[in-house]
Design an enzyme around this catalytic site. Structure first.
Site, short mmCIF file in Angstrom:
data_model
loop_
_atom_site.label_atom_id
_atom_site.label_comp_id
_atom_site.label_asym_id
_atom_site.label_seq_id
_atom_site.Cartn_x
_atom_site.Cartn_y
_atom_site.Cartn_z
N LYS A 28 13.56 8.72 1.47
CA LYS A 28 13.71 7.20 2.05
C LYS A 28 13.89 7.33 3.34
O LYS A 28 14.51 8.00 4.02
CB LYS A 28 14.15 6.28 1.42
CG LYS A 28 15.55 6.64 1.03
CD LYS A 28 16.45 5.73 -0.10
CE LYS A 28 17.65 6.17 -0.39
NZ LYS A 28 18.06 5.28 -1.57
N ARG A 47 17.83 -3.48 -11.95
CA ARG A 47 16.37 -4.07 -11.59
C ARG A 47 15.68 -2.87 -12.22
O ARG A 47 15.88 -1.62 -11.75
CB ARG A 47 16.40 -3.91 -10.17
CG ARG A 47 17.30 -5.28 -9.57
CD ARG A 47 17.42 -5.03 -8.15
NE ARG A 47 18.38 -4.01 -7.87
CZ ARG A 47 18.70 -3.72 -6.56
NH1 ARG A 47 18.34 -4.31 -5.61
NH2 ARG A 47 19.62 -2.66 -6.53
N ARG A 58 10.46 2.89 -8.85
CA ARG A 58 11.36 2.00 -8.12
C ARG A 58 11.66 0.78 -8.82
O ARG A 58 10.75 0.26 -9.67
CB ARG A 58 10.56 1.64 -6.90
CG ARG A 58 10.46 2.70 -6.12
CD ARG A 58 9.44 2.08 -4.87
NE ARG A 58 8.14 1.75 -5.17
CZ ARG A 58 7.03 1.26 -4.48
NH1 ARG A 58 7.46 0.99 -2.99
NH2 ARG A 58 6.31 0.39 -5.05
N ASN A 62 24.59 -2.60 0.85
CA ASN A 62 23.87 -3.35 1.44
C ASN A 62 24.59 -4.52 2.26
O ASN A 62 25.33 -5.03 1.32
CB ASN A 62 22.95 -3.97 0.40
CG ASN A 62 21.73 -3.06 -0.05
OD1 ASN A 62 20.63 -3.05 0.43
ND2 ASN A 62 22.25 -2.58 -1.12
#
Length: 317
Positions: A161, A226, A234, A284
Site C-alpha cells: 500500500k 470490518r 479488504r 489513525n
C-alpha cells in the site's frame, strides 16, 4: 461553561451522518450547549502572524433530511477559548500540512487543537505503527521495487500500500510469482520515487480488520471488526466491508497499552488503531471513524468520554 467548538472538516453537506464520527462529536458538543463554528473549506489563514479562520455559526440535527444549518460567515482570530477539532480526511498533502501549521499558531495563542497539530504532522498513519515494532507483522517500507519483490518472495503472500491512502484505496495483495508484480510495484513506487509499504499477508483478515478507538490513550471496551465481503480481501467500510462490534481481546488491550501512553503524551486525544488478528497495522490520527457504529451496537456514547477530556483540558488551559 460553554466552549467555542471550531470544526475543520470536509464539506458538511456531503457527509453520511449515520457513519460520520465528526458529526457524532458535533452532536455531543451541541448536547452540552457548546457553541459550534464551521470553518469554511479553505478558510484557515495567517494574518500578521496570527491564525485566523472564516467561520460560520453551525447548528446540527440528527436528521438525515436536514442535519445542519449555517449562519453568516465572519473572520475570527483563533486562540484562547477555542477548541479546534481538526477532522479533515486524508490525503495528508501539502495543504493539510499547511493547515496544521496554522493550527499550531492557534495553539500557541491558547487554542486547544484536537488532535495536536504537531502530532498530525509527525504521525503518518502507516509509519506510526512501526514506532511499536513489537506489535506489528513483518513490514518493509522502501522505494525499491526489487526489495519489495524480495519481501513478497520471502513471505510468499503480502499486502502492499502507499503511505498516504485511506479507505482501502490502492491496496494490493500480491503473491510470489504473480505476473502482475512488476507493474504493481512500479505503480506503487511511481517508478522508484515514492515510498510504499509491504506487510506479510495476515489470513486473519477474513475475521475482520479491527478498529480500536483510544480516547486520551485509553481504549474503548469494544472494537469494530470490518469484515471483507465477496471476493474483496479488504475490510474497509468504504469498499463494502461489514462492520461487526466485538469486545476487546486481551491481545487488543495489550496493543492499546503499548500505543496509548505515547498518544496521550503527544496530545492525540482521539486515535484509531487498526488490528488484524494479533497485529497492529496502522495508527489513525487524522480523522478516525467508527464512533456511530459502536455507539449504535453497544449503547455507548464515545463522544461523551472524549468531551469529558476536552472540557477538562480546556478548563485547565
Amino acid at each position: 461553561m460553554p466552549l467555542d467548538i471550531v470544526v475543520v472538516m470536509d464539506p458538511i453537506g456531503s457527509i453520511r451522518i449515520a457513519k460520520d464520527s465528526t458529526f457524532a462529536m458535533l452532536l455531543e458538543a451541541r448536547r452540552r450547549a457548546h457553541r459550534l463554528w464551521y470553518v469554511v473549506p479553505g478558510g484557515l489563514a495567517v494574518d500578521g502572524g496570527r491564525a485566523v479562520a472564516t467561520l460560520q455559526p453551525l447548528e446540527v440535527f440528527d436528521d438525515p433530511d436536514r442535519w445542519f444549518d449555517l449562519g453568516a460567515p465572519s473572520r475570527v482570530e483563533l486562540g484562547r477559548g477555542h477548541v479546534v477539532l481538526m477532522r479533515k480526511d486524508p490525503p495528508v498533502d501539502s495543504e493539510f500540512i499547511h493547515d496544521t501549521q496554522i493550527l499550531s499558531l492557534a495553539q500557541r495563542a491558547g487554542a486547544l487543537v484536537v488532535n495536536d497539530p504537531q502530532g498530525l504532522r509527525d504521525y503518518n498513519e502507516k509509519l506510526a505503527a512501526l514506532l511499536f515494532p513489537q506489535c506489528c507483522p513483518p513490514t518493509l517500507v522502501t522505494r525499491s521495487a526489487a526489495d519489495l519483490k524480495a519481501f513478497v518472495a520471502e513471505h510468499r503472500d503480502a499486502v502492499l500500500k502507499p503511505l498516504d491512502g485511506m479507505g482501502g484505496r490502492s491496496i494490493f495483495r500480491l503473491s510470489h510469482g504473480d505476473p502482475n508484480a512488476n507493474v504493481i510495484l512500479e505503480t506503487l513506487t511511481a517508478g522508484g520515487h515514492s515510498l510504499a509499504m509491504a506487510q506479510r499477508y495476515l489470513p486473519e483478515i477474513t475475521g475482520g480488520d479491527k478498529r480500536i478507538l483510544l480516547v486520551d490513550g485509553e481504549p474503548v471496551d469494544y472494537c469494530l471488526a470490518r469484515i471483507p465481503q465477496g471476493d474483496d480481501f479488504r475490510g474497509n467500510l468504504a469498499v463494502g466491508g461489514r462492520g461487526e462490534g466485538r469486545p476487546l481481546t486481551e491481545r487488543d488491550r495489550w496493543i492499546a497499552a503499548q500505543v496509548g501512553p505515547e498518544m496521550k503524551a503527544r496530545g492525540m486525544l482521539f486515535v484509531g488503531l487498526d488490528v488484524i488478528g494479533d497485529y497492529l497495522t496502522e495508527v489513525n490520527v487524522t480523522s478516525p471513524t467508527c464512533i456511530r457504529e459502536l455507539d449504535a451496537q453497544f449503547g455507548l456514547n464515545i463522544c461523551a468520554e472524549l468531551f469529558d477530556v476536552i472540557e477538562a483540558r480546556a478548563t485547565h488551559r
